[in-house]
Scaffold this motif. Structure first.
Motif: not given
Length: 713
Positions: A481-500
């Motif tokens: 659950e923890e690692r799936a959540g971390a991966l989901c946060a990574m996905k959102c980072f890549m989608l919404y914070c592409k400049d970073l």
């Protein structure tokens, strides 16, 4: 037609009907419709004969004949009083039979027939040519007829094996969706003024549909019924009522929400075990709450700033009642309440900050309650998702406060085993939702976030092997659950914070993803060791991993491709659950002109929301927010009223298909040929429906690979 020649014509047509093929029956029904339209009340002597002929055609094996018969009967009921008096129950039962095994056109016309006949029975026609009827049908009787079809399929007919193929429901889904459309036709025929006067009674009746035992036997049935009830409310309340009447309807719905929540609170606080067992039947209220909260949110969002007095009226207490549902025992109800708050925020952007403050304060105060942790985290995530649609945004300090709260949940998750899963999910849900605020907010917190991601995954192969040997089932469940959540946060980072997403950040993420891939190869063995409890968590973990890898530049992931490719081939050819049809993969891969073959034309109809339930063979019952709570902060697709993520197994297969499409074009020619040969061999080794599913999975993956290849030409 001059004189009585129409009688001879009708007689000849009815005689020809007995020996006609389906095309002939179709033409005869249309001809009779035209005769009835032209002759009006003067054709009364033929009405009974035409009615008998049309009855048999309404359940014809040909769908075109059924449509023509429905049109004929719809014309007939304008003058034939017996159809909405003495024959009313027979007409209703006949329409339920016509829905069995029907297509979209049949459901549209038969539902229009049934709804119109029932509306005429409730409010009889007046005027020349219509004789006085001694007794009109009461509203309750008409709605009970519809309810019998929705809940039981009518008078106990059509108990066939086909129902098992449609998900095991005791009521065929074709019938249920047809009756749903009939409800809409019934209410629309009576009109907006009638709806305004009778809304309270109608709402009570429609919500009672969810309380029938057969309506929610399985999760699939429950989702199907909820979508049907929501469709009835949205299509009628949202289109027939004016602004003032919609506000009144919102107040009525709010009262229902309050009553349902009080009933659950009373049941949960009852100390008498005998009465508590009975009272726990109130758990069925979750489905009522989901439907009412979704409609309340849609109403307020549609009203916009006009709804401000409604939300600010302390005597009604709309916000208090909706927020109280965040503590409901059911996850579905808590998610619905969170989504409702998001709708409020979109309608009134000035409410975003006060609502965030209120939810964060309650989350801190009730951090020891599992329901509060998940409920208020759902609400905060939903409100953060609403900021995307609010031009003024929120103060950056609020983002910092929520990030600190999320970090605290992740740090303290292991301190209480009863709350471990809830706090872990809540922490990563909040982090994922925060990413939607964009790089302007996230850039100052990026070092903290990178450290958090690093702490979640093992730092060396030795650490990975050690945790594999020491974990028990619950520990693995929390860890996944923890690692799936971390991966989901990574996905959102890549989608919404592409400049970073710089090369330096990617280099820091790659080692973590390498260990995530290594863990995914160990999951089959873990599932064998620990069984069912771990399967759901492992499916979600693989889904998140595939989604992240598909967003990274392929050149950065080449070192992981061999391991990942083996996993993808296994997902597509040896999926654990092959009962699901794979047709959900194909529409996004087809050209717009060819998508008509897959039913894409439904997207252009008013009935898309419920008709989509039948597209996958009726097995899924449609998507639902409880399948993936992380969808609550995402943008809606065009035409959607609420997020409708598919079950985890299907979402994982879709992610596998998309990742395969990214990897396949980068393989050398020899490796591509080997992969295709492996797919071919797998298809040959499977049989029956499983073979068809594997074929569709493979075909979709290959097409996606070709689609990605075209982007680089």
């Amino acid at each position: 037609m001059l004189g009585n020649t129409y009688m001879d014509t009708v007689g000849n047509l009815l005689k020809a009907m007995k020996s006609a093929e389906s095309q002939g029956r179709y033409e005869i029904m249309l001809s009779l419709q035209k005769i009835l339209s032209g002759q009006g009340a003067t054709a009364a002597s033929c009405h009974r004969d035409i009615y008998k002929a049309a009855r048999s055609c309404l359940t014809d094996r040909s769908m075109a004949v059924r449509c023509a018969a429905a049109k004929c009967l719809l014309e007939l009921q304008n003058e034939a009083v017996f159809m909405w008096t003495t024959e009313l129950e027979n007409v209703a039962t006949l329409c339920f039979k016509a829905f069995e095994g029907s297509n979209y056109d049949v459901r549209v016309w038969v539902s229009k027939l049934l709804g119109t006949v029932l509306a005429t029975a409730v409010v009889p026609k007046q005027g020349p040519g219509v004789r006085l009827v001694v007794r009109k049908t009461m509203l309750a009787e008409a709605m009970d007829l519809l309810a019998s079809g929705f809940s039981r399929g009518g008078s106990g007919f059509l108990r066939v094996s086909g129902e098992m193929l449609k998900g095991g429901s005791s009521v065929n889904r074709d019938i249920r969706i047809g009756v749903t459309q009939a409800y809409v036709a019934f209410i629309s025929t009576l009109g907006g003024q009638w709806l305004e006067l009778n809304f309270a009674a109608l709402l009570e009746h429609i919500l009672e549909l969810m309380s029938h035992p057969k309506a929610t036997q399985t999760q699939i049935d429950a989702i199907c019924c909820r979508r049907c009830v929501s469709f009835i409310l949205r299509t009628t309340v949202g289109s027939l009522l004016g602004e003032k009447a919609q506000i009144a309807a919102a107040k009525e719905i709010c009262q229902v929400v309050g009553k349902q929540n009080k009933a659950v609170d009373a049941a949960m606080s009852d100390t008498n075990m005998e009465t508590k067992l009975d009272a726990m039947d109130v758990s069925a209220s979750q489905h009522v709450l989901v439907c009412t909260l979704q409609e309340l949110g849609s109403l307020v969002q549609g009203l916009g700033s006009t709804a401000a007095p409604l939300l600010q009226d302390s005597t009604i207490g709309v916000l208090d009642k909706v927020i109280s549902v965040l503590l409901h025992p059911s996850v579905s109800a808590r998610l619905a309440a969170a989504w409702c708050l998001r709708c409020f925020a979109v309608a009134l952007p000035s409410e975003v900050s006060p609502l965030l403050d209120r939810c964060t304060e309650r989350l801190s105060a009730l951090r020891s309650s599992p329901e509060a942790v998940t409920g208020y985290s759902f609400a905060i995530a939903a409100l953060l998702g609403a900021v995307q649609q609010c031009p003024l945004g929120i103060p950056h300090e609020k983002g910092k406060l929520i990030m600190t709260q999320a970090e605290d949940f992740l740090r303290t998750a292991i301190q209480n085993s009863r709350l471990s899963v809830h706090r872990t999910q809540a922490g990563w849900l909040l982090f994922s939702a925060l990413m939607t605020l964009g790089p302007a907010v996230i850039h100052r917190h990026l070092p903290r976030i990178l450290l958090l991601w690093k702490s979640v995954f093992p730092q060396s192969p030795k650490d990975l092997e050690m945790e594999r040997n020491r974990g028990d089932c619950f520990t693995w469940q929390v860890m996944l659950e923890e690692r799936a959540g971390a991966l989901c946060a990574m996905k959102c980072f890549m989608l919404y914070c592409k400049d970073l997403l710089t090369d330096d950040v990617i280099e820091r993420l790659l080692p973590l993803l390498t260990f995530a891939v290594a863990l995914s190869t160990k999951l089959p063995a873990l599932n064998k060791s620990y069984g069912t409890p771990l399967k759901s968590a492992s499916v979600v973990f693989r889904q998140r991993l595939y989604e992240v890898l598909a967003l990274l530049p392929p050149k950065n992931c080449e070192g992981m491709f061999n391991s990942v490719l083996k996993e993808l081939i296994a997902e597509l050819t040896l999926a654990d659950n092959q009962m699901f049809a794979a047709t959900f993969l194909l529409p996004s891969l087809c050209h717009q002109d060819d998508a008509l073959l897959l039913g894409a034309w439904l997207q252009e109809t008013d009935h898309r929301f419920i008709e989509e339930q039948l597209k996958l063979g009726g097995i899924l019952g449609g998507g639902s927010l409880e399948h993936d709570p992380f969808a609550i902060y995402q943008r809606l697709a065009d035409g959607e009223l609420v997020p409708t993520p598919l079950p985890p197994v299907l979402s994982m297969i879709r992610a596998a298909v998309e990742l395969f499409g990214v990897i396949f074009p980068g393989l050398d020619v020899k490796h591509r040929a080997q992969v295709l040969d492996q797919f071919t061999e797998s298809i040959k080794q499977t049989k029956g429906s499983k073979q068809q599913t594997v074929q569709l999975n493979v075909f979709a993956a290959f097409c996606y690979g070709l689609k990605v290849s075209m982007l680089f030409l």
